[in-house]
Enzyme design. Structure first.
Site, mmCIF file in Angstrom:
data_model
loop_
_atom_site.group_PDB
_atom_site.id
_atom_site.type_symbol
_atom_site.label_atom_id
_atom_site.label_comp_id
_atom_site.label_asym_id
_atom_site.label_seq_id
_atom_site.Cartn_x
_atom_site.Cartn_y
_atom_site.Cartn_z
ATOM 1 N N LYS A 33 -117.060 -27.311 -6.981
ATOM 2 C CA LYS A 33 -118.218 -27.391 -6.115
ATOM 3 C C LYS A 33 -118.740 -28.819 -5.959
ATOM 4 C CE LYS A 33 -122.023 -26.712 -7.941
ATOM 5 N NZ LYS A 33 -123.183 -26.191 -8.698
ATOM 6 N N THR A 34 -118.893 -29.498 -7.095
ATOM 7 C CA THR A 34 -119.421 -30.861 -7.031
ATOM 8 C C THR A 34 -118.457 -31.776 -6.282
ATOM 9 O OG1 THR A 34 -120.420 -30.430 -9.177
ATOM 10 C CG2 THR A 34 -120.446 -32.690 -8.400
ATOM 11 N N ASP A 225 -127.827 -27.870 -3.299
ATOM 12 C CA ASP A 225 -126.985 -27.369 -4.376
ATOM 13 C C ASP A 225 -127.675 -26.164 -5.024
ATOM 14 O OD1 ASP A 225 -124.933 -27.275 -6.147
ATOM 15 O OD2 ASP A 225 -125.617 -28.936 -7.396
ATOM 16 N N GLU A 226 -126.915 -25.320 -5.664
ATOM 17 C CA GLU A 226 -127.471 -24.158 -6.384
ATOM 18 C C GLU A 226 -128.448 -23.377 -5.505
ATOM 19 O OE1 GLU A 226 -126.134 -23.621 -9.187
ATOM 20 O OE2 GLU A 226 -125.865 -25.460 -10.341
ATOM 21 N N GLN A 256 -124.372 -16.594 -10.074
ATOM 22 C CA GLN A 256 -124.958 -17.486 -11.072
ATOM 23 C C GLN A 256 -126.453 -17.695 -10.840
ATOM 24 O OE1 GLN A 256 -122.510 -20.911 -12.440
ATOM 25 N NE2 GLN A 256 -121.143 -20.329 -10.774
ATOM 26 N N ARG A 614 -118.473 -21.177 -18.790
ATOM 27 C CA ARG A 614 -118.590 -22.581 -19.203
ATOM 28 C C ARG A 614 -117.344 -23.035 -19.940
ATOM 29 N NH1 ARG A 614 -120.902 -23.904 -15.529
ATOM 30 N NH2 ARG A 614 -120.586 -21.735 -14.963
#
Length: 782
Positions: A33-34, A225-226, A256, A614
DNA sequence: ACCTCTTACGTTTTT
DNA sequence: CGTAAGAGGT
């Protein structure tokens, strides 16, 4: 094709090269994503978009910093500096700094952190003659916060039927009244709390068309983002900003979404396609982070949630190890297991401390892990404890700076008016507050007119001296920077001298903390740009505002090799080679507070999903038979989420299989024997290592523990490939053994009791050591 | 006014 | 259990 497009998969490239029009990127965990976000910004710039026209909003400063850094790397020039990248809160704070005067705030308005805000609520509750036992600041505060996040002002709060019903049912009918009083008090103090940074930004855009117009045309390209964690205010603001160009790109993963307690509504991402015409949707489903086993478990568990955006997370990575399920007797055993396993994994698989993360649901769980790591001499850092800036002595100095920057800040003023003691007592302060309230003046105004307000004699003199001093500090602002002013404050008020003369351990720590604060101000003053990459604004006001928005997780001090401990919330967006999730028990995870509705439970499950994803290679989930909570031993069942994981991906050998309690108790008692043998209790650990950081804060900005250097240098030993611990119950003097760390050696003697044998071993390269046979893993060579 | 002892209360999660 | 705020004493 441009270089930066290489190394992207098809959907990633699709997302990156979509320039104009609304875009929604559904990005599964670990799907790059980043990378997509940063590459997309680079692509925008390469396509001729001006950096000044791009706004990127994140939830943490850390995420913002990382994006900026990566963009700089791609671009290879300093153009990234002109981008507006930051958290919602910091970007809006920065804009408000320029526009606050329009809505009646000073441009150097104060930002109240949660503590400040609670304190104002308490004051207001008392002034309204309400019972502060019943109207607890935390309860009232979170009601107000949710209202603000839902864009409900005091008036609407008081007249909205269902809200009033809720308050009546909880027997707290006066919250509406408190809300109104709190809001006007904050305004009077020239202060905004965290929620206000969003709320006032919205008001600003909504009330002043010219301001809206300005930022709509400044931010032609917006990225968020998010997005699954945005709340109503954030949603409305971005909608306003994007209304003209509709070049809005949101990135998120509904699986998430874990911040509903902060007002986040998952609807924002689920409904995005209805907000704009022609929304391009790209799904990133290939995971590059985790092993197949980890992905499979995550997918299986999250499947129990209803109403998601359909997607299929997959990976080309290897199956990897199974997820290890660990059952221990107590929370302390859990800590020991984790510390021990880290030690073992470091030796066996050549991991570094920094490859490990210990994640938990609540901050309180960190203690047991911390103690065990310390005992084992493993370096660690806890993210998210009490922040440096919340320490009393630091807040005191900051309070001076706050008053200097904004005299309306009554919270800060009350904090310092008699610190250090200058003969302005409680009665005087109360009198000032009352006069200020009656005359609708600020408290500082009252002080300035202390004579006319009726103060006499030595009290009057003290008040006047105080005002003169603050004025003096303010006069310095014109030519001096934040650091010089802070130094003057420390000298002039005698704070530094006073702390210096306090020779107790705590006094010394306080002194060092204040010095550390001064250093950090200096550092900030001298650094070229602040956290927004903004050049130039080195004023005191700017410093104070960014300090409040800083969390201890933000400092990217990646240099030291430490095990990281943090809540799962804090771990979002991060990845680690090896992950331990502790306390996977009913009433902890899922939290006992969040099992009453399907929505709450599903959020807990998403949190579990975040925790699992994670991990890159190895994952342990642990739960304890019993643990201390509120000082009492409680028993919890294993989490329901454990049952949702298919057996085929799980290694239950640490969970005791059928004879679970037996296995658990053996583990526990074995460890206890080890400790007794070494006399390795908490007390003796303190002797060797000094007291735990939580108790004795020194100069450290956050808990961090580095083990003392080993007394004698251990010649590191690579265990043989076929290293298997042997049964050492029949071990005799004279036998040759291999130890994982110390290498080969010969047994000199065996002592100790039958259940606690201790072998003295002469190692070839590491001298003589005493080794607990119950604990150490030895391979008998001959 | 300051320090020490006692008691009450709390654990979600964070900008 | 651990902290924080109130009470009570000097």
């Amino acid at each position: 094709m441009q270089d930066y497009l290489k190394g992207l998969n098809e959907p990633q490239r699709e997302a990156v090269t979509h320039i104009n029009g609304p875009l929604m990127i559904v990005a599964g965990a670990g799907s790059g994503k980043t990378k997509v976000l940063t590459t997309r910004i680079a692509h925008l710039l390469a396509s001729g978009v001006d950096a000044f026209n791009i706004l990127a909003l994140t939830f943490t400063n850390k995420a913002a910093a990382e994006m900026k850094e990566r963009i700089e790397k791609i671009l290879g020039n300093s153009e990234a500096r002109n981008l507006y990248i930051g958290t919602f809160h910091s970007v809006f704070a920065r804009i408000l700094r320029g526009e606050a005067h329009r809505i009646g705030y000073p441009n150097s308005f104060t930002i109240y952190d949660t503590d400040d805000s609670r304190s104002v609520i308490k004051t207001v509750v008392n002034e309204l003659n309400l019972d502060d036992k019943h109207y607890k600041p935390n309860v009232v505060g979170s009601r107000i916060s949710s209202a603000k996040n839902a864009l409900i002002g005091p008036a609407e709060y008081a007249t909205t039927h269902y809200i009033q019903q809720e308050d009546m049912r909880a027997n707290r009918p006066a919250i509406a009244q408190i809300y109104a009083a709190y809001a006007s008090r904050c305004f009077k103090n020239g202060a905004m709390d965290f929620d206000d940074l969003l709320l006032k930004m919205y008001e600003l855009l909504n009330t002043f068309p010219e301001v809206l117009h300005k930022y709509q045309h400044k931010f032609k390209y917006i990225m968020i983002d998010e997005y699954q964690d945005t709340n109503t205010v954030q949603y409305q603001i971005t909608k306003l900003l994007a209304a003209v160009h509709e070049n809005i790109c949101v990135v998120g993963d509904d699986a998430q979404s874990i911040y509903s307690f902060r007002g986040a509504t998952i609807e924002n991402i689920l409904q995005f396609q209805k907000d704009y015409d022609d929304v391009k949707v790209v799904k990133l489903e290939q995971n590059y982070r985790s092993s197949q086993n980890i992905i499979s478990v995550a997918n299986e568990v999250i499947r129990n949630n209803k109403g998601q955006i359909p997607k299929n997370l997959w990976t080309e990575n290897e199956h990897g190890e199974k997820i290890k399920l660990v059952r221990t007797m107590t929370d302390n055993d859990e800590g020991r297991f984790v510390a021990d396993t880290i030690q073992e994994q470091k030796l066996r698989n050549h991991y570094h401390n920094s490859d490990f993360a210990i994640l938990y649901r609540t901050n309180a769980q960190s203690r047991a892990f911390e103690e065990s790591l310390r005992r084992m001499g493993i370096a660690y850092r806890i993210y998210g404890g009490t922040s440096f800036y919340q320490r009393k002595e630091v807040k005191d100095v900051l309070a001076y700076l706050r008053v200097i920057a904004n005299t309306r800040d009554e919270e800060a003023l009350k904090r310092i008016i008699n610190y250090p003691v200058r003969g302005i007592g409680k009665t005087t302060i109360e009198k000032c507050v009352i006069i200020a309230n009656e005359q609708n003046m600020t408290m500082f105004d009252v002080l300035q007119q202390a004579g006319t307000a009726g103060f006499k004699g030595s009290t009057l003199e003290s008040l006047q001296n105080f005002v003169t001093m603050i004025r003096y500090f303010q006069s310095l602002l014109a030519e001096k920077n934040a650091y010089d002013v802070a130094v003057q404050v420390g000298k002039h008020t005698n704070i530094i001298k006073e702390l210096f003369n306090d020779k107790t351990t705590e006094g010394l720590a306080r002194y060092e903390n204040v010095q550390e604060l001064l250093n950090s101000i200096k550092e900030w003053t001298e650094s070229p740009g602040n956290e927004d990459g903004e050049v130039g604004d080195k004023s005191l006001g700017a410093y104070l505002q960014q300090i409040t928005l800083l969390t201890d997780a933000d400092e990217n001090k990646e240099d030291s090799d430490v095990v990281k401990l943090m809540t799962i919330h804090a771990a979002k967006g991060l990845e680690f080679g090896c992950v331990f999730v502790g306390g996977v028990e009913e009433s902890i995870f899922p939290s006992g507070m969040s099992i009453n509705t399907r929505e709450e439970l599903e959020e807990e499950r998403r949190l579990f999903y975040v925790a699992v994803t994670r991990a890159k290679q190895r994952l342990w989930l642990s739960y304890a038979n019993s643990r201390y909570r509120f000082g009492q031993l409680v028993q919890n069942d294993p989490s329901r989420f454990i049952e949702e994981m298919p057996d085929q991906y799980i290694d239950r050998s640490y969970a005791g299989g059928g004879a679970r309690n037996h296995a658990g108790s053996e583990w526990g008692s074995g460890i206890e024997r080890m400790q007794r043998g070494f006399g390795n209790t908490a007390a003796s650990a303190e002797k060797r290592y000094g007291p735990p950081p939580a108790k004795k804060p020194s100069v450290q900005k956050r808990p961090e523990y580095m083990p003392p250097p080993p007394q004698s240098k251990v010649v590191t030993h690579q265990p043989s490939a076929d290293f298997v611990a042997s049964d050492t119950s029949q071990l005799q003097a004279g036998q040759r053994v291999e130890h994982q760390k110390f290498g080969f050696g010969k047994i000199a003697s065996i002592e100790g009791s039958a259940h606690n044998p201790v072998a003295t071993i002469q190692f070839e390269h590491n001298g003589e050591k005493k080794i607990m046979l119950n604990y150490a893993k030895l391979r008998i060579v001959e």
